[in-house]
Structures are given as C-alpha cells and as structure tokens.
Motif scaffolding. Structure first.
Motif, PDB file in Angstrom:
ATOM      1  N   THR A  46       0.060  -1.509   3.150  1.00  0.00           N
ATOM      2  CA  THR A  46       0.310   0.268   4.275  1.00  0.00           C
ATOM      3  C   THR A  46       0.927  -0.266   5.484  1.00  0.00           C
ATOM      4  OG1 THR A  46      -2.001  -0.903   4.697  1.00  0.00           O
ATOM      5  CG2 THR A  46      -2.305   0.748   2.848  1.00  0.00           C
ATOM      6  N   GLY A  55       7.172   5.436   1.405  1.00  0.00           N
ATOM      7  CA  GLY A  55       6.014   5.873   1.148  1.00  0.00           C
ATOM      8  C   GLY A  55       5.716   4.936  -0.644  1.00  0.00           C
ATOM      9  N   GLU A  71       2.178   5.703  -2.014  1.00  0.00           N
ATOM     10  CA  GLU A  71       0.974   5.770  -0.895  1.00  0.00           C
ATOM     11  C   GLU A  71      -0.065   7.218  -1.931  1.00  0.00           C
ATOM     12  OE1 GLU A  71       3.005   8.000   3.282  1.00  0.00           O
ATOM     13  OE2 GLU A  71       3.465   8.904   1.272  1.00  0.00           O
TER      14      GLU A  71
END
Length: 172
Positions: A46, A55, A71
């Motif tokens: 992350t 993403g 994500e």
C-alpha cells in the motif's frame, strides 16, 4: 461476447471506415511496471502504491509474473476480512495468474477484456514472458478519448471540405 463484438468493431473501423485505432504499444508509458515479491507485506504494498500513485502492482517470483495485487484486492481480501496489513503477505490476497495482453493489441481490445473480466489493470507483455507495463482502465479511457477527439476533428474537417467543394462561387 463483448470481446468479439469490440474486436469486430475494431476490425471494421480499420478496414471499412478508415478510422485510427490506438495500439497499446503506442500509448505513452507513464511509469515502468512496478513489481514486488509475493512475500511482501500488504502494508508495504500500500505504501508503494500510494507513493507511486498507482492502483496495482505486479507480483514477480524468480523473474516470472505470478499475479497482481490491486487496491480492490487489498480492500476485499484484507481490510474487509479484518486481516492486519502489517502481518498479511501479498501472496495471501493476490490475484494469481492474471489476464495479460500483448503490446500489439488495440486499446479497444483491452477495454473489452477489462469489461468482460471486471478488472481495472492488465499486465502488458512486451516480449515473451517479459512484462513492461501495467495498463489501467484510466489509461484506456484517456487513450480512447484522445482517439475519439482526433476522429471527430477529422470528420468535421472532411465535412467542411465537402461543403467547400459544393459551394457555388458568387460573382457580383
């Protein structure tokens, strides 16, 4: 079904109408494909995605693409299941054996694949077994918008030329 429809549309566009379809290899490559190993922690993934403003990450082991983590994967398979990002390994939440495309495929084909499979990221294979780009739905939409703008402008210019050819000169 959608994929075959879009491929037919893509073919007809090239052959019959003469419009331009963008190939993946012709897209501007914003960043190299970022990869991490399957033993990395979700928290690390992350942070990498946030710093790079991307993403999805490719998961590579021994030089081979084994999956991607997006994500969506993190939210659905880690956060929603109350797993700890600092203790969960990427391999536990990744999407294994992702769908991939080659650089010679059209952007329309990429869109069809994304829509049919409900994915927003596709690793792009540049050479046999070597991946160089992560194509996002956002990239596809931007490319299609640019192509459509060009086609509309060309259409309007052609219409203007036709109108000029049909104008009867007025003499006083």
């Amino acid at each position: 079904m959608l994929r075959s429809f879009i491929q037919t549309l893509d073919f007809k566009c090239k052959q019959e109408i003469g419009c331009y379809t963008t190939l993946i290899k012709d897209l501007p490559k914003k960043v190299e494909m970022i990869s991490i190993g399957p033993d990395a922690l979700v928290r690390w993934a992350t942070k990498v995605m946030a710093r790079r403003n991307i993403g999805a990450l490719a998961l590579v082991q021994d030089g081979v693409l084994i999956g991607i983590v997006s994500e969506r994967d993190i939210v659905r398979r880690c956060v929603a299941e109350d797993k700890r990002a600092g203790q969960t390994r990427i391999r536990d939440i990744m999407t294994p054996n992702p769908i991939t495309l080659g650089r010679d495929q059209s952007v329309l084909t990429a869109l069809a694949v994304m829509l049919e499979n409900n994915v927003r990221h596709l690793p792009i294979e540049c050479e046999a077994g070597k991946f160089c780009q992560m194509l996002s739905l956002k990239d596809v939409i931007a490319a299609l918008r640019k192509t459509m703008e060009k086609q509309i402008l060309n259409f309007l210019l052609a219409m203007a030329e036709d109108d000029l050819d049909n104008v009867i000169p007025m003499h006083r």
